[in-house]
Structure formats: C-alpha cells, structure tokens
Design a protein around this motif. Structure first.
Motif, PDB file in Angstrom:
ATOM      1  N   SER A 181      55.740 -89.103  20.278  1.00 57.84           N
ATOM      2  CA  SER A 181      56.748 -88.835  21.312  1.00 57.84           C
ATOM      3  C   SER A 181      57.481 -90.115  21.705  1.00 57.84           C
ATOM      4  O   SER A 181      58.705 -90.114  21.894  1.00 57.84           O
ATOM      5  CB  SER A 181      56.099 -88.192  22.537  1.00 57.84           C
ATOM      6  N   THR A 186      61.037 -89.068  23.052  1.00 57.59           N
ATOM      7  CA  THR A 186      60.815 -87.781  23.711  1.00 57.59           C
ATOM      8  C   THR A 186      59.812 -87.957  24.849  1.00 57.59           C
ATOM      9  O   THR A 186      58.796 -88.626  24.677  1.00 57.59           O
ATOM     10  CB  THR A 186      60.252 -86.737  22.719  1.00 57.59           C
ATOM     11  N   THR A 190      57.374 -83.019  27.516  1.00 56.16           N
ATOM     12  CA  THR A 190      58.415 -82.247  26.823  1.00 56.16           C
ATOM     13  C   THR A 190      58.021 -82.060  25.362  1.00 56.16           C
ATOM     14  O   THR A 190      58.166 -80.970  24.787  1.00 56.16           O
ATOM     15  CB  THR A 190      59.765 -82.983  26.900  1.00 56.16           C
ATOM     16  N   HIS A 191      57.492 -83.114  24.769  1.00 54.10           N
ATOM     17  CA  HIS A 191      57.025 -83.080  23.378  1.00 54.10           C
ATOM     18  C   HIS A 191      55.898 -82.060  23.211  1.00 54.10           C
ATOM     19  O   HIS A 191      55.922 -81.235  22.287  1.00 54.10           O
ATOM     20  CB  HIS A 191      56.554 -84.480  22.987  1.00 54.10           C
ATOM     21  N   GLU A 408      68.035 -82.721  18.884  1.00 48.81           N
ATOM     22  CA  GLU A 408      67.266 -83.330  19.959  1.00 48.81           C
ATOM     23  C   GLU A 408      66.080 -84.105  19.387  1.00 48.81           C
ATOM     24  O   GLU A 408      65.488 -83.689  18.382  1.00 48.81           O
ATOM     25  CB  GLU A 408      66.758 -82.246  20.925  1.00 48.81           C
ATOM     26  N   ARG A 410      63.119 -84.222  20.339  1.00 45.48           N
ATOM     27  CA  ARG A 410      61.865 -83.459  20.351  1.00 45.48           C
ATOM     28  C   ARG A 410      61.649 -82.696  19.046  1.00 45.48           C
ATOM     29  O   ARG A 410      60.517 -82.384  18.680  1.00 45.48           O
ATOM     30  CB  ARG A 410      61.833 -82.504  21.547  1.00 45.48           C
ATOM     31  N   SER A 413      60.036 -85.369  16.797  1.00 40.03           N
ATOM     32  CA  SER A 413      58.650 -85.671  17.183  1.00 40.03           C
ATOM     33  C   SER A 413      57.728 -84.502  16.846  1.00 40.03           C
ATOM     34  O   SER A 413      56.593 -84.693  16.418  1.00 40.03           O
ATOM     35  CB  SER A 413      58.567 -86.015  18.676  1.00 40.03           C
TER      36      SER A 413
END
Length: 485
Positions: A181, A186, A190-191, A408, A410, A413
């Motif tokens: 992350s 990220t 959220t990750h 994004e 994320r 990741s």
C-alpha cells in the motif's frame, strides 16, 4: 545508444540480482534474509550505479538524490513495521493471542478440522500480521492434529497456509500489506477494503472446498487437545477482559484512525493488560526471581523490543509464545532499505523505464495491465525468490503506467498483493516456500495443490479485472477529471 543495447544493459542488474540471489538462497536457505540477501542487493546496486554512470551518463549526484528521495518515501512504513513488532510482542505477553488461540482450539472437530484449521490460521494471522509466525506456531500444532485425524500432510498444510496467507494479506499489521500500500501510494485501510473484492470470493471458495473435504476423509481417531489448551490456561490468565484489546483495536480501525496511532495505542493497552493480568509472565520474561516493580518493568520492556521465551511445560506452546518484538523486524527493515536503494538507482538511471517500455504493448487494456501485473508478481517470486523484492519491483515497474493510464493506485496495490504476496509460498526455492516447507516438514510440491486460496487469488484478480467491477479510470476531459468504469 541503440535500443537493443539499451535494453540489454538495463536488464543486466536485474539478471545479476536474480542469479546471485538464487545462489544465496541455495547456500543459506531460510537464513538468506538475515544478511546474505541484503549483500546481494547492495552489490547489485553497485553494478547498476556503474552502468548508469558509464553508459547512461547519469551523475552520482542524480543517483544519490533519487536514493534519498526513495528512502524518504518509506519513512512511515518503516515506523509501522517496527510498531508491528512492538504489537506482536505485547499482544503475546499480555495473553491476548493465547486467549484467542485457546478458545479457537475448542471448535476442533474431525469433520470440520480442515475448515477450522483454515479459519484459525486466518484469525491468528490477522491478529499477528504474520503468516510466518502463524505457520511456525499454531500451524505446527494443527499439523499434528491433522496427522492424528487421518488427513494427508498436503491437505492439512494447504488449509493452514491458505488461512495464514489470507490473514497476512488482510491484516493491517502485515509487513507485506503495509509495504504494498505504501509503495503504491494507497491508504492502508483503503487498500485492505479494496482487496476484499478479490480476496473474499477466493477465500469463500477455499472454505467450501475444505468443508467438503472434511466430510470425505474419515476420522482416524478423536484427538485430545487437552495438553495444548491446558498449557495455555496454566501459563496465562485467560480472562474475557483481554478481549478489550482486540475490540478496541478493531474500533480504531473501523473509525479509520492512522495505522501508526492504532498500532501504538493497541500496544500500550496490551502492556497495561500484561501488568494487570500476566505479572507472572512478565517476571519470567524479565529473567528475575521475584515480583517487583523492577521485574515487571523489565518484562514489559523485553516484550516490547526483544526476544521472549516462556516455558509452559509443553514444547509446541513454547514455540507459539516466542516473540521477537521490535528487534524482530530489523531484518525486514534492512532488506527494504537495500531494495529501495536498488530501485532508486534503476529509476534514476532510466533502466527501469527501459524495462517497462519493453512490456508496454501488453498493458494497453485494463485486463492486460492487471494480468501483466499479476504474472509479473509470480515471475519475480520465482526469479528474485523473495516476496518483498517482488512487491517492490512490481510497484516500481508499474506505478507510472497505472498513473499514466488513469487508474487508481489501489488497483495496483491490490494486483500486487493478489500475486506477489500469496504465491510466494508456492515457489519451492523462494524464502517463503523454503521456510514453510521446513517448518511444517512438508515438501512445497506436496502442499501446493491444496493451497487453494493462494492459487485462486491471482485468478480471481484477473477475472475481476475482466468484468471491470469497481475499477475506475480517471480521464481528462475539458480540464475536468471524471471517472468512468
């Protein structure tokens, strides 16, 4: 300089790294992370510096600036990693982890043994943030139970590893989760939330498989877990009040508090509970002979920063209770610093950009980009033989592509975790593969077909990418940024 020569020179440090690491892994085995791998990275960095300066005409100042910038970017992750070591030690000496394991052991039953092993391993791994710790402790005990109940080593090890790597992947305490992350930019939680889209389906299918298998394999005998649970209960005060620590930690995570604050607050709460509920454990850890403020202080401090050894009278439980505190994270921090220097030189020297340009034709579509990222994670696990290096190389190679294509961070990741983290244990010559096969005394190729979660996770990641579910792409239109699926 011709393109062919440019590409070949850019690959030289990576090829040297892979070749040198393979020798080191073969010579040192599971001890490779204790220094040899770091030396390989330093030497590979030196080769990359020479190529960058002699052939790409990059000055040392430019290389040094990129190294400093790269190291500065991982300041917070390093603090988090050290705090993870702090938390793992304090949760153990406070009795939080022993209590969770104690009550988890109560659900063991022959027909639900495999699914129970998977779930217990997952819970312990989420709580500790370490698949290695989980496998080396509760995993060893579960292997013995599996043998007694008539399950093959492959099935039992597969259940343990599937759960352990699910927990490692989804835990905010996991070094690989924090690393992936952080390198991709990220937010940690959220990750983790975004990973549920691919991880939960893969783990659900895995649990269904182990549940069905539990009823297909007859029970050889009723296993008695009394020795294990008795050792835990006689060593610790397993009070329900200890649940306050994980519950409070969960609430802080739910309220999206910064990871550093969560880890520190949870660790200090655990220290307080250790003094209240486990004074006899702290005295033993301190090496003292009488209970006093000094021995309690020394025991608490030892649990925070150093190795602990608690004698429960039962060897498997003793292995479970051993922790290394913050000091146990230093090898991880060491290899991260060395790898960051290597990646910084590749980036500053333009070598990373050259390597990325060779795979650009495969990343033109959403599915192609995610699939390439996933396969690269598996490739780096098989070649670099270490999940940390795989994560770092993947993040460095694809970060700019994802940004340029408008995806994004994320997504990057998650794709890295779906491959680099979970497949590392499936490679016989990797650090993870060698460690887990040695600890469980099961050859990698024996348990590989039964590590359903580790196999399904990268497949699920690619399938979700094909559907486009929850994958957003940011495009520039009339100077406004809009999201489209």
């Amino acid at each position: 300089m011709k393109n062919t020569t440019k590409y070949v020179l850019s690959l030289v440090p990576v090829i040297f790294l892979i070749a040198f690491l393979s020798v080191v892994i073969r010579v040192y085995g599971i001890d490779a992370l204790s220094g040899p791998s770091q030396i390989v990275l330093v030497v590979s960095t030196g080769i990359a510096v020479l190529i960058a300066m002699l052939y790409f005409h990059i000055t040392w100042r430019e290389l040094e600036e990129e190294i400093n910038k790269s190291i500065g970017s991982i300041g917070s992750p390093i603090v988090i990693l050290l705090l993870i070591g702090l938390l793992s030690g304090t949760w153990m000496v406070s009795g939080v982890v022993p209590m969770l394991i104690y009550y988890g052991m109560q659900i063991i039953n022959p027909h639900v043994f495999l699914i129970s092993s998977c779930i217990i391993s997952a819970l312990v791994s989420v709580m500790t943030g370490s698949s290695w710790t989980t496998v080396a402790t509760i995993g060893v005990a579960l292997m013995g139970i599996g043998k007694a109940e008539g399950f093959s080593d492959g099935w039992t090890a597969g259940a343990i590893l599937s759960g352990a790597y699910f927990g490692d992947k989804m835990s905010p305490l996991s070094d690989t989760t924090v690393l992936a992350s952080s390198l991709c930019g990220t937010q940690l939680f959220t990750h983790i939330k975004y990973m549920t889209i691919t991880t939960v389906p893969a783990f659900t299918v895995t649990l269904v498989i182990f549940l069905m298998a539990g009823f297909l394999v007859p029970s050889a005998a009723d296993i008695d877990t009394t020795a294990f649970t008795t050792a835990l209960s006689s060593t610790f005060c397993l009070s329900p009040w200890l649940l306050i620590v994980p519950v409070a930690t969960g609430l802080m995570i739910y309220r999206k508090q910064p990871a550093i604050i969560v880890l520190f607050a949870s660790s200090m709460t655990a220290v307080l509970f250790a003094v209240i509920f486990q004074p006899q454990v702290l005295v033993e850890v301190s090496g003292g002979h009488g209970m006093s403020a000094l021995t309690l202080f020394k025991g608490a401090m030892q649990g925070c920063f150093g190795s602990t050894a608690i004698d429960s009278g039962y060897a498997p439980v003793n292995e479970l209770l051993a922790t290394r505190g913050m000091a146990g994270m230093l090898n991880t921090v060491w290899i991260i610093l060395c790898a960051i220097c290597f990646g910084g030189v590749l980036k500053a020297g333009g070598m990373l950009a050259n390597i990325v340009s060779m795979i650009m034709p495969l990343t033109k579509t959403r599915l192609g980009l995610v699939a390439t990222t996933v396969f690269s994670g598996i490739f780096f696990n098989a070649t670099a033989a270490d999940q940390f290096l795989s994560i770092m190389l993947n993040a460095s190679m694809y970060g700019e592509i994802y940004r340029r294509e408008g995806y994004e961070p994320r997504l990057l990741s998650r794709s890295i975790e779906d491959s680099s983290t979970v497949t590392s244990v499936l490679i016989p010559w990797s650090t993870c593969g060698m460690t887990q096969s040695t600890v469980l005394n099961v050859p990698t190729l024996t348990y590989l077909p039964y590590c359903f979660f580790n196999i399904l996770a990268p497949i699920t990641s690619i399938l979700i990418a094909a559907t486009g579910y929850k994958i957003y792409r940011t495009v520039r239109q009339d100077k406004d940024m809009t999201k489209t699926t």
